[in-house]
Design an enzyme around this catalytic site. Structure first.
Site, mmCIF file in Angstrom:
data_model
loop_
_atom_site.group_PDB
_atom_site.id
_atom_site.type_symbol
_atom_site.label_atom_id
_atom_site.label_comp_id
_atom_site.label_asym_id
_atom_site.label_seq_id
_atom_site.Cartn_x
_atom_site.Cartn_y
_atom_site.Cartn_z
ATOM 1 N N TRP A 101 1.234 -3.161 -9.023
ATOM 2 C CA TRP A 101 1.719 -2.732 -7.713
ATOM 3 C C TRP A 101 3.182 -2.324 -7.747
ATOM 4 O O TRP A 101 3.571 -1.322 -7.141
ATOM 5 C CB TRP A 101 1.467 -3.796 -6.646
ATOM 6 C CG TRP A 101 0.029 -3.833 -6.226
ATOM 7 C CD1 TRP A 101 -0.849 -4.863 -6.392
ATOM 8 C CD2 TRP A 101 -0.722 -2.782 -5.588
ATOM 9 N NE1 TRP A 101 -2.087 -4.516 -5.901
ATOM 10 C CE2 TRP A 101 -2.041 -3.245 -5.401
ATOM 11 C CE3 TRP A 101 -0.399 -1.492 -5.160
ATOM 12 C CZ2 TRP A 101 -3.035 -2.472 -4.796
ATOM 13 C CZ3 TRP A 101 -1.396 -0.715 -4.563
ATOM 14 C CH2 TRP A 101 -2.693 -1.219 -4.396
ATOM 15 N N ASP A 166 7.851 -6.485 -1.964
ATOM 16 C CA ASP A 166 6.478 -6.231 -1.525
ATOM 17 C C ASP A 166 5.738 -7.572 -1.465
ATOM 18 O O ASP A 166 5.280 -8.073 -2.484
ATOM 19 C CB ASP A 166 5.803 -5.269 -2.505
ATOM 20 C CG ASP A 166 4.343 -5.009 -2.156
ATOM 21 O OD1 ASP A 166 3.834 -5.600 -1.185
ATOM 22 O OD2 ASP A 166 3.715 -4.205 -2.873
ATOM 23 N N LYS A 190 -4.442 -9.086 3.201
ATOM 24 C CA LYS A 190 -4.573 -10.190 2.254
ATOM 25 C C LYS A 190 -4.311 -11.524 2.941
ATOM 26 O O LYS A 190 -5.157 -12.385 2.954
ATOM 27 C CB LYS A 190 -3.626 -9.995 1.074
ATOM 28 C CG LYS A 190 -4.180 -9.067 0.001
ATOM 29 C CD LYS A 190 -3.608 -7.710 0.015
ATOM 30 C CE LYS A 190 -4.273 -6.781 -0.973
ATOM 31 N NZ LYS A 190 -3.397 -5.685 -1.358
HETATM 32 C C1 LIG Z 1 -2.913 -4.515 -1.716
HETATM 33 C C2 LIG Z 1 -1.522 -4.310 -2.129
HETATM 34 C C3 LIG Z 1 -0.846 -3.110 -1.864
HETATM 35 C C4 LIG Z 1 -1.515 -1.908 -1.200
HETATM 36 O O1 LIG Z 1 -1.823 -2.175 0.089
HETATM 37 P P1 LIG Z 1 -2.487 -1.069 1.044
HETATM 38 O O2 LIG Z 1 -2.463 -1.780 2.341
HETATM 39 O O3 LIG Z 1 -3.849 -0.781 0.506
HETATM 40 O O4 LIG Z 1 -1.622 0.119 1.034
HETATM 41 C C5 LIG Z 1 0.475 -3.007 -2.242
HETATM 42 N N1 LIG Z 1 1.115 -4.023 -2.842
HETATM 43 C C6 LIG Z 1 0.497 -5.184 -3.120
HETATM 44 C C7 LIG Z 1 1.253 -6.280 -3.788
HETATM 45 C C8 LIG Z 1 -0.837 -5.364 -2.777
HETATM 46 O O5 LIG Z 1 -1.448 -6.531 -3.040
#
Ligand SMILES: *Cc1c(COP(=O)(O)O)cnc(C)c1O
Length: 354
Positions: A101, A166, A190
């Site tokens: 990511w 993030d 999540k």
């Molecule tokens: C799932 C995830 C993303 C992407 O998320 P979207 O909502 O699908 O854009 C980005 N960073 C991390 C750490 C993730 O787990």
């Protein structure tokens, strides 16, 4: 039979929240309509939106010097929006790479700024000393929990620049001091609520100079000025996120969740480490408490493991396609009983197939 859903995202939500949402689905607060049928500008919906923000601020101890934005676009929208909002196209920005990511975030940011990528990956761990190679950039971006790789960075990297993180797969999973960050962001699906919503928590003095081409719906200053209602926000996802925040408060807040999360992760990792049938290759000091990838030493048994675990009510254990093997995502909503059921199944599967 209870079903435990180990999906990495969209992930399970707390059973109590789902039951309440079901009860309110067609008749919210006696209005005779659903919350998803309300105008985002109605006083009934504004009360929902404001309570969600207030509860999040309380859970994470967020002061007024930070804006809390409820946005569209998932976390990936902010891979682009962060450089667009915070720096000019000629500015350098530093990205720490610890997995898939953070690598994706750096790649997208390169469209909008000059990205210096610092790859921390080394063997099965991370070489944190390399953080010192950052420092020229206008901000430092990292990912504290790599959802695919199961790799975590528990301590904030040292920097005198605004720290950007993030938090998609670990927000509200453990306590953090928001004042150490310039901005954190997270897709909701999540650890917060359903897909379709992303949160951005940003220090207000960093925004207001977005690049001229920044889409208005991702202009943080414009969103802040309009209380995240510059255009129609994902109202139902925002409502459900608010219900999750109430649930978190009732569980004792982020500190209580963190304790439970550590207990769940230890139970699973300790079992994997005690077995020569399963393995997790991540350096123990960087093992994620949210996403636990593991492999069967004999991958010929993978299909059988997945079929039988599904039959036992343990859903979505298949690992990410790029990693293979298995992955158990054990976010806040996963009860201890779910992890206990997984370990019980894994023990029995090992005995039957050794
Ligand atoms: C799932 C995830 C993303 C992407 O998320 P979207 O909502 O699908 O854009 C980005 N960073 C991390 C750490 C993730 O787990």
């Amino acid at each position: 039979m209870s079903v435990y859903n180990f999906c990495a995202g969209p992930a399970m939500l707390p059973a109590e929240v789902m039951a309440k949402a079901q009860k309110e689905l067609v008749d919210f607060n006696g209005l005779g309509v659903s919350v998803m049928e309300l105008s985002h500008r109605s006083k009934e919906y504004l009360a929902v939106a404001e309570a969600a923000e207030a509860n999040l601020r309380e859970l994470m101890n967020i002061g007024d010097d930070y804006a809390v934005l409820f946005t569209h676009g998932g976390a990936r929208a902010h891979f682009s929006a962060i450089p667009q909002n915070l720096v000019g196209a000629e500015d350098q920005v530093d990205y720490l790479i610890s997995g898939q990511w953070s690598a994706g975030a750096a790649k997208e940011a390169a469209k909008y700024a000059r990205v210096n990528s610092i790859d921390l990956r080394s063997g099965n761990g991370l070489e944190m000393a390399k953080v010192s190679e950052a420092g020229q950039g206008s901000y430092l971006h990292y990912c504290p929990n790599e959802t695919v790789d199961g790799v975590a960075i528990f301590e904030e990297p040292e920097t005198d620049k605004p720290l950007i993180a993030d938090y998609s797969s670990c927000i509200l999973g453990r306590e953090i001091d928001i004042n150490r960050y310039g901005l954190i962001y997270a897709g909701a699906q999540k650890n917060i609520g359903p897909a379709g919503l992303a949160l951005v928590i940003v220090r207000r003095d960093l925004i207001g100079q977005a690049q001229a081409t920044t889409p208005s719906i991702l202009d943080y200053a414009l969103l802040d000025k309009n209380d995240s209602m510059y255009n129609t926000p994902p109202t139902y996802a925002w409502y459900l996120a608010g219900e999750v925040f109430k649930w978190l408060k009732a569980q004792g807040g982020v500190g209580a969740m963190a304790q439970l999360n550590r207990q769940k992760a230890a139970l699973l990792y300790d079992f994997i480490d005690s077995s020569d049938f399963y393995q997790n290759r991540v350096d123990p000091s960087h093992r994620s408490e949210m996403n636990v990838p593991f492999q069967l030493v004999n991958p010929d048994l993978d299909a059988q493991f997945l079929a039988q675990s599904q039959q036992a009510g343990l859903m979505a254990l298949k690992g990410h396609r790029s990693v293979g093997g298995m992955r158990a995502s054990i976010y806040n909503a996963m009860p201890l009983e779910g992890v206990q059921a997984l370990v019980t199944f894994m023990k029995a599967f090992e005995l039957n197939n050794k």
